[in-house]
Write an enzyme that holds these catalytic residues in place. Structure first.
Site, PDB file in Angstrom:
ATOM      1  N   TRP A 100     -46.184  72.039  33.988  1.00 49.43           N
ATOM      2  CA  TRP A 100     -46.032  70.713  33.382  1.00 49.43           C
ATOM      3  C   TRP A 100     -46.877  70.523  32.125  1.00 49.43           C
ATOM      4  O   TRP A 100     -46.669  69.563  31.385  1.00 49.43           O
ATOM      5  CB  TRP A 100     -46.420  69.632  34.391  1.00 49.43           C
ATOM      6  CG  TRP A 100     -45.474  69.482  35.533  1.00 49.43           C
ATOM      7  CD1 TRP A 100     -44.338  70.211  35.788  1.00 49.43           C
ATOM      8  CD2 TRP A 100     -45.572  68.527  36.602  1.00 49.43           C
ATOM      9  NE1 TRP A 100     -43.738  69.785  36.942  1.00 49.43           N
ATOM     10  CE2 TRP A 100     -44.473  68.745  37.459  1.00 49.43           C
ATOM     11  CE3 TRP A 100     -46.481  67.532  36.914  1.00 49.43           C
ATOM     12  CZ2 TRP A 100     -44.261  67.988  38.609  1.00 49.43           C
ATOM     13  CZ3 TRP A 100     -46.279  66.776  38.060  1.00 49.43           C
ATOM     14  CH2 TRP A 100     -45.178  66.995  38.893  1.00 49.43           C
ATOM     15  N   HIS A 137     -52.891  81.645  30.087  1.00 47.70           N
ATOM     16  CA  HIS A 137     -51.756  81.140  29.306  1.00 47.70           C
ATOM     17  C   HIS A 137     -52.106  81.199  27.824  1.00 47.70           C
ATOM     18  O   HIS A 137     -53.255  80.997  27.429  1.00 47.70           O
ATOM     19  CB  HIS A 137     -51.423  79.709  29.724  1.00 47.70           C
ATOM     20  CG  HIS A 137     -50.120  79.218  29.188  1.00 47.70           C
ATOM     21  ND1 HIS A 137     -49.956  78.786  27.881  1.00 47.70           N
ATOM     22  CD2 HIS A 137     -48.894  79.106  29.771  1.00 47.70           C
ATOM     23  CE1 HIS A 137     -48.703  78.422  27.698  1.00 47.70           C
ATOM     24  NE2 HIS A 137     -48.037  78.609  28.820  1.00 47.70           N
ATOM     25  N   GLU A 184     -44.983  85.983  28.466  1.00 52.85           N
ATOM     26  CA  GLU A 184     -44.620  84.817  27.667  1.00 52.85           C
ATOM     27  C   GLU A 184     -44.839  85.144  26.191  1.00 52.85           C
ATOM     28  O   GLU A 184     -45.954  85.007  25.693  1.00 52.85           O
ATOM     29  CB  GLU A 184     -45.422  83.590  28.090  1.00 52.85           C
ATOM     30  CG  GLU A 184     -46.890  83.863  28.434  1.00 52.85           C
ATOM     31  CD  GLU A 184     -47.781  82.678  28.130  1.00 52.85           C
ATOM     32  OE1 GLU A 184     -47.299  81.546  28.171  1.00 52.85           O
ATOM     33  OE2 GLU A 184     -48.963  82.905  27.816  1.00 52.85           O
ATOM     34  N   GLY A 244     -40.987  73.065  29.294  1.00 53.22           N
ATOM     35  CA  GLY A 244     -40.296  71.796  29.094  1.00 53.22           C
ATOM     36  C   GLY A 244     -39.207  71.504  30.106  1.00 53.22           C
ATOM     37  O   GLY A 244     -39.055  70.365  30.563  1.00 53.22           O
TER      38      GLY A 244
END
EC number: 5.3.1.1
Length: 248
Positions: free
Chosen positions: A12, A95, A167, A234
């Protein structure tokens, strides 16, 4: 498509409100079985809400970060022991937004992964290259360096309890997505690096793709041999989109 179970994790990021979260979580909980296992990683203040709303459901929940420290004078930090006390299942570590905006190093990410494991939390270890690094042909060099820091810090037994997420930084929040072939190539490379430590662990390890995954591209990505699900940004904020990805 591999025989490994699929996992779809919603990140989120810095989004949410008590009322909005309740609606989103209830919709996800009520949806029933999806092809992939589902989890949501919410901001720290909302973890107790996730615990309460998702209790008794098949949807797991986790944190977006965890401290490399265990206790002490570290204002603003949240220790793995604190998260584990009320049932946190996952913690995202490394991340790209943490690496970029907070200066986290590969060594710090490795310690965070270890701290999570010490308290029964599954770390989702993120690796990925920037656009400049990809264009310079450095993708494998970068992700190998990021992953090796973790591999060298953990035992083979511990490696069997982590999740890796690839990612590509250039595809996060940009609307750009690596092609399924580009993503598969990096995933296969990452699995090969893990296999150098232990082939059995590598075969079982979930490796997720994160980078503008949406309902309309998830199915193609998830058919790749080494893509075992997604770390969703998203699209995880809309129940319909998140569930569609979970069913892909």
């Amino acid at each position: 498509m591999s025989a490994r179970p699929k996992l779809v994790v919603g990140n989120w990021k810095l989004h949410g409100s008590l009322n909005g979260n309740a609606e989103l979580l209830e919709k996800i909980k009520a949806a029933g079985q999806t092809r992939a296992a589902l989890a949501v990683c919410a901001p720290f203040p909302y973890l107790a809400q996730c615990q309460s709303v998702l209790a008794g459901s098949s949807v797991a929940w986790g944190a977006q970060d965890v401290s490399a420290e265990t206790r002490g004078a570290f204002t603003g930090e949240v220790a793995a022991s604190m998260l584990s006390e009320f049932g946190c299942g996952y913690a995202i570590v490394g991340h790209s937004e943490r690496r970029t905006y907070h200066g986290e190093t590969d060594a710090q990410v490795a310690i965070k992964a270890l701290r999570a494991l010490e308290h029964g939390i599954t770390p989702i270890v993120c690796v990925g290259e920037t656009l400049a690094q990809r264009e310079a042909g450095e993708t494998e060099l970068v992700v190998a360096r990021q992953l090796e820091a973790v591999l060298e810090s953990l035992s083979v037994e511990q490696l069997g309890h982590i999740v890796v997420a690839y990612e590509p930084v250039w595809a996060i929040g940009t609307g750009k997505t690596a092609t399924s072939e580009q993503a598969q190539a990096v995933h296969a490379f990452l699995r090969g690096r893990v296999a150098a430590c232990d082939a059995g662990v590598a075969q079982r390890m979930p490796i997720l793709y994160g980078g503008s995954v949406k309902p309309d591209n998830a199915a193609e990505l998830f058919t790749m041999a080494d893509i075992d699900g997604g770390l969703i940004g998203g699209a995880s904020l809309k129940a319909e989109d998140f569930l569609a990805i979970g069913r892909a």
